[in-house]
Design a protein around this motif. Sequence first.
Motif, PDB file in Angstrom:
ATOM      1  N   ILE A   1     -36.217 106.438 -53.167  1.00  0.00           N
ATOM      2  CA  ILE A   1     -35.324 107.405 -54.064  1.00  0.00           C
ATOM      3  C   ILE A   1     -33.844 106.817 -54.348  1.00  0.00           C
ATOM      4  O   ILE A   1     -33.673 106.690 -55.655  1.00  0.00           O
ATOM      5  CB  ILE A   1     -34.925 108.847 -53.241  1.00  0.00           C
ATOM      6  CG1 ILE A   1     -36.445 109.576 -53.248  1.00  0.00           C
ATOM      7  CG2 ILE A   1     -34.196 109.587 -54.465  1.00  0.00           C
ATOM      8  CD1 ILE A   1     -36.444 110.694 -52.478  1.00  0.00           C
ATOM      9  N   CYS A   2     -33.222 106.264 -53.267  1.00  0.00           N
ATOM     10  CA  CYS A   2     -31.935 105.549 -53.657  1.00  0.00           C
ATOM     11  C   CYS A   2     -32.361 104.326 -54.528  1.00  0.00           C
ATOM     12  O   CYS A   2     -31.534 104.170 -55.289  1.00  0.00           O
ATOM     13  CB  CYS A   2     -31.467 105.125 -52.355  1.00  0.00           C
ATOM     14  SG  CYS A   2     -29.676 104.538 -52.617  1.00  0.00           S
ATOM     15  N   ASN A   3     -33.270 103.379 -54.096  1.00  0.00           N
ATOM     16  CA  ASN A   3     -33.437 102.161 -55.072  1.00  0.00           C
ATOM     17  C   ASN A   3     -33.940 102.581 -56.387  1.00  0.00           C
ATOM     18  O   ASN A   3     -33.174 101.919 -57.418  1.00  0.00           O
ATOM     19  CB  ASN A   3     -34.505 101.400 -54.247  1.00  0.00           C
ATOM     20  CG  ASN A   3     -34.160 100.772 -53.157  1.00  0.00           C
ATOM     21  OD1 ASN A   3     -33.110 100.415 -52.677  1.00  0.00           O
ATOM     22  ND2 ASN A   3     -35.295 100.509 -52.224  1.00  0.00           N
ATOM     23  N   THR A   4     -34.658 103.535 -56.518  1.00  0.00           N
ATOM     24  CA  THR A   4     -34.954 103.863 -58.140  1.00  0.00           C
ATOM     25  C   THR A   4     -33.945 104.558 -58.684  1.00  0.00           C
ATOM     26  O   THR A   4     -33.622 104.192 -59.899  1.00  0.00           O
ATOM     27  CB  THR A   4     -36.479 104.450 -57.807  1.00  0.00           C
ATOM     28  OG1 THR A   4     -37.361 104.036 -56.991  1.00  0.00           O
ATOM     29  CG2 THR A   4     -37.060 104.909 -59.493  1.00  0.00           C
ATOM     30  N   ALA A   5     -33.446 105.708 -58.371  1.00  0.00           N
ATOM     31  CA  ALA A   5     -32.496 106.381 -58.908  1.00  0.00           C
ATOM     32  C   ALA A   5     -31.146 105.821 -58.845  1.00  0.00           C
ATOM     33  O   ALA A   5     -30.437 105.746 -60.103  1.00  0.00           O
ATOM     34  CB  ALA A   5     -32.660 107.773 -58.391  1.00  0.00           C
TER      35      ALA A   5
END
Length: 321
Positions: free
Chosen positions: A86-90
Amino acid sequence: MQFCVEGSLFWTIALFAAGLLLICLSGDRFVDASVVIAKRLKIPQIVVGATIVSIGTTLPEVLVSATAALQGSADIAIGNSFGSIICNTALIAGVGQLISPAKSVKTKSVVWRILVFLAAALFVFATGLIAGRIGRIAGVVLLLLFALYGVLSVKIPDDEASEGDIENERLPKTWVAVVTLFACAAFLYVGAKLLVDNGQVLALDYLGVPERIVAVTLIALGTSLPELVTTVTSAIKKQGDVGIGNIIGANIFNLLLVISIPAAVTGNVPISNEALYTDLPIATGLMVLFAGWMLIAKKGSRILGLLLVLAYVAYSLISFM
């Protein structure tokens, strides 16, 4: 041995921050030392990039999840994996697009990676749904899928791979790289212990939230800081069209490697309903939004970046609330 100080909020936060710092600094140097050794051994550059560097940048997440699983904190082990995706993508990809949107996207690099990610996500979801955990057999299957991904990364030419003249590089001596590698591995272990032990204390004693919440937010963000710094630096240098495949690749590693090693070692990593029905679907949905936009528009957008960052902020706030 617990790397924490009971009853002191100041020292708990200080040791948690020290763990983050150790992981960020040691992870970066670990990758550099690994690349030096690989080049000294005449390993092809594409193999170095597709395997050694990728594994090195995911090592913080692997160590944190493995440490947590061995200490019986399955929520941190699973939460760190899904939270990092989630952190990488968003956050990371979103900030990169806000600073410097990708001017062009090579679809071949994105398509096969997103298919591997979706297959891995479906396998993890089905296993969690049926068994309520990731067992040793499922962990081995994920490791085999990881090996297959590594082979495909080498065999399939990467549209985004950068060419470099490594023949004329002045590399450190091999023994220096080996000593650095082992020293950084030790520091990474200490950093992971500090992060997990004090993350547990923060969650249970001071914040009053489940371990999973700290894992999918604070710990996931901390272990993803090296990628965030790299992405922001690339964006500032107007290289926003480089690294789309790397974001997806890092997320694949978070599914295949970060979960599989704890599962293969401990034989039992339970998945909570919140992680299975909330965190994993959100992580998958963000990946579909990110990759789908890139494939359809064949370029990035600040609108996409804004949507992704707002999604991350909303997810974090709702998780704590």
